[in-house]
Design an enzyme around this catalytic site. Structure first.
Site, PDB file in Angstrom:
ATOM      1  N   HIS A  66      -4.302   0.334  10.796  1.00  0.00           N
ATOM      2  CA  HIS A  66      -5.973  -0.109  11.433  1.00  0.00           C
ATOM      3  C   HIS A  66      -6.013   0.083  12.209  1.00  0.00           C
ATOM      4  O   HIS A  66      -6.889  -1.302  12.605  1.00  0.00           O
ATOM      5  CB  HIS A  66      -6.143  -1.915  10.152  1.00  0.00           C
ATOM      6  CG  HIS A  66      -4.931  -1.303   8.977  1.00  0.00           C
ATOM      7  ND1 HIS A  66      -3.994  -2.668   8.881  1.00  0.00           N
ATOM      8  CD2 HIS A  66      -5.442  -1.029   7.705  1.00  0.00           C
ATOM      9  CE1 HIS A  66      -3.685  -2.292   7.949  1.00  0.00           C
ATOM     10  NE2 HIS A  66      -4.276  -1.605   7.023  1.00  0.00           N
ATOM     11  N   HIS A 113      -0.527   5.671   7.975  1.00  0.00           N
ATOM     12  CA  HIS A 113      -1.303   4.673   7.203  1.00  0.00           C
ATOM     13  C   HIS A 113      -1.580   3.346   8.204  1.00  0.00           C
ATOM     14  O   HIS A 113      -0.283   2.671   9.003  1.00  0.00           O
ATOM     15  CB  HIS A 113      -1.239   3.941   5.953  1.00  0.00           C
ATOM     16  CG  HIS A 113      -1.957   3.094   6.035  1.00  0.00           C
ATOM     17  ND1 HIS A 113      -3.937   3.022   5.752  1.00  0.00           N
ATOM     18  CD2 HIS A 113      -2.517   1.640   5.800  1.00  0.00           C
ATOM     19  CE1 HIS A 113      -4.688   2.181   5.716  1.00  0.00           C
ATOM     20  NE2 HIS A 113      -3.808   1.003   5.339  1.00  0.00           N
ATOM     21  N   HIS A 147     -11.162  -0.883   6.178  1.00  0.00           N
ATOM     22  CA  HIS A 147      -9.589  -0.326   5.891  1.00  0.00           C
ATOM     23  C   HIS A 147      -9.089  -0.461   7.807  1.00  0.00           C
ATOM     24  O   HIS A 147      -8.845  -0.673   8.211  1.00  0.00           O
ATOM     25  CB  HIS A 147     -10.022  -0.898   4.765  1.00  0.00           C
ATOM     26  CG  HIS A 147      -8.326  -0.095   4.836  1.00  0.00           C
ATOM     27  ND1 HIS A 147      -7.771  -0.628   3.461  1.00  0.00           N
ATOM     28  CD2 HIS A 147      -7.407  -0.559   5.574  1.00  0.00           C
ATOM     29  CE1 HIS A 147      -6.132  -0.717   3.015  1.00  0.00           C
ATOM     30  NE2 HIS A 147      -5.769  -0.381   4.366  1.00  0.00           N
ATOM     31  N   GLU A 158       1.076  -1.346  -0.147  1.00  0.00           N
ATOM     32  CA  GLU A 158       0.079   0.141   0.080  1.00  0.00           C
ATOM     33  C   GLU A 158       0.381   1.493  -0.109  1.00  0.00           C
ATOM     34  O   GLU A 158       0.689   2.211   0.246  1.00  0.00           O
ATOM     35  CB  GLU A 158      -0.598  -0.008   1.409  1.00  0.00           C
ATOM     36  CG  GLU A 158      -1.748  -1.075   1.189  1.00  0.00           C
ATOM     37  CD  GLU A 158      -3.339  -0.729   1.658  1.00  0.00           C
ATOM     38  OE1 GLU A 158      -4.293  -0.512   1.877  1.00  0.00           O
ATOM     39  OE2 GLU A 158      -2.764  -0.952   3.502  1.00  0.00           O
TER      40      GLU A 158
HETATM   41 ZN   LIG Z   1      -4.217  -0.677   5.027  1.00  0.00          ZN
END
Ligand SMILES: [Zn+2]
Length: 270
Positions: A119, A117, A189, A98
């Site tokens: 989760h 980023h 996500h 990603e």
């Molecule tokens: Zn992710």
């Protein structure tokens, strides 16, 4: 754009021609390792998630770890990428699927210097519940604002995706949804936070998770009085400059957690 496909970070620095660049980049790499460890120690990332920083002297490159758990990242794991997310010194090491989240945000937001980023578990529910929109409930998370955007990959790529941002088009779509905001939620996500420094982005990522936890707790007690738009603007001005204070504390905790991980690894080897 960066046109090297290989080489090491030192060479990339030499190419920039900036005075003192080697020192700057060494400091950046050290801070990036610390950022990885802080995000793990604070529960923002687990085995997954990633953080990057825009190259100190070349705005068309960024630094990020190879594909691995953030809590275990060392300086030797840091790789430079161009903004199309081509690794410049991977030397065969695998990179995050990603990474396009980072490259496309750096392209869209020239003032952004770092991207996280994750989760983080308390944020995910707010990306999937329409009736309970995520918004700032406390002054430390004022940057969340009154209506942070939610990116739904289904709107861009249809049904049946794995929900991951695995190419430039998806990264650009996410950056478009982020717009000028500090954080974007990603349906089913996680979320992505940005900042004008590594410490700033880490601060926002940690407090995004704290705000989600607090909002969920408050919603069980009754009707929530959220920060107003004017309050978010005023509180953000007074709290966002405090990220060094948080960083210095979180760094100590992260060092302790990292040491514990290393000791466990040694015991396992014995
Ligand atoms: Zn992710």
């Amino acid at each position: 754009m960066c046109d090297k496909s290989h080489g090491d970070i030192a060479q990339i620095v030499a190419d920039s021609g900036a005075v003192g660049a080697d020192l700057l980049i060494a400091e950046q790499v050290t801070e990036l390792v610390t950022a990885n460890h802080i995000l793990y120690a604070q529960g923002v990332v687990d085995a997954f998630g990633h953080v990057s920083v825009r190259h100190a002297t070349r705005g068309d490159c960024f630094l990020m770890a190879r594909n691995m758990a953030p809590g275990l990242v060392t300086e030797q794991d840091i790789i430079a990428f161009d903004l199309d997310c081509r690794p410049m010194n991977a030397d065969g090491r695998s990179v995050y699927l990603e990474r396009f989240i980072h490259g496309e945000i750096y392209k869209a937001r020239p003032e952004v210097m770092a991207v996280v980023h994750s989760h983080s578990p308390s944020v995910v529910p707010f990306g999937v519940i329409k009736q309970s929109p995520f918004r700032a409930v406390c002054h430390m998370a004022a940057f969340v604002g009154v209506q942070p955007p939610i990116f739904d990959i289904r709107d861009v790529a249809g049904d049946g995706t794995d929900l991951l941002i695995t190419d430039q088009a998806l990264g650009a779509a996410l950056a478009g949804t982020l717009g000028t905001n500090a954080v974007v939620l990603m349906r089913g996500h996680g979320s992505t936070a940005v900042g004008d420094s590594l410490r700033h982005a880490v601060f926002r990522a940690v407090y995004t998770e704290i705000n989600a936890r607090t909002q969920a707790q408050a919603s069980q007690l009754g009707e929530i009085i959220f920060l107003s738009e004017a309050e978010t603007r005023a509180a953000a001005l007074s709290t966002e400059g405090q990220s060094d204070r948080a960083w210095n504390l979180w760094k100590r905790t992260a060092q302790s957690v990292h040491l514990s991980l290393l000791q466990q690894a040694l015991l396992t080897e014995q």
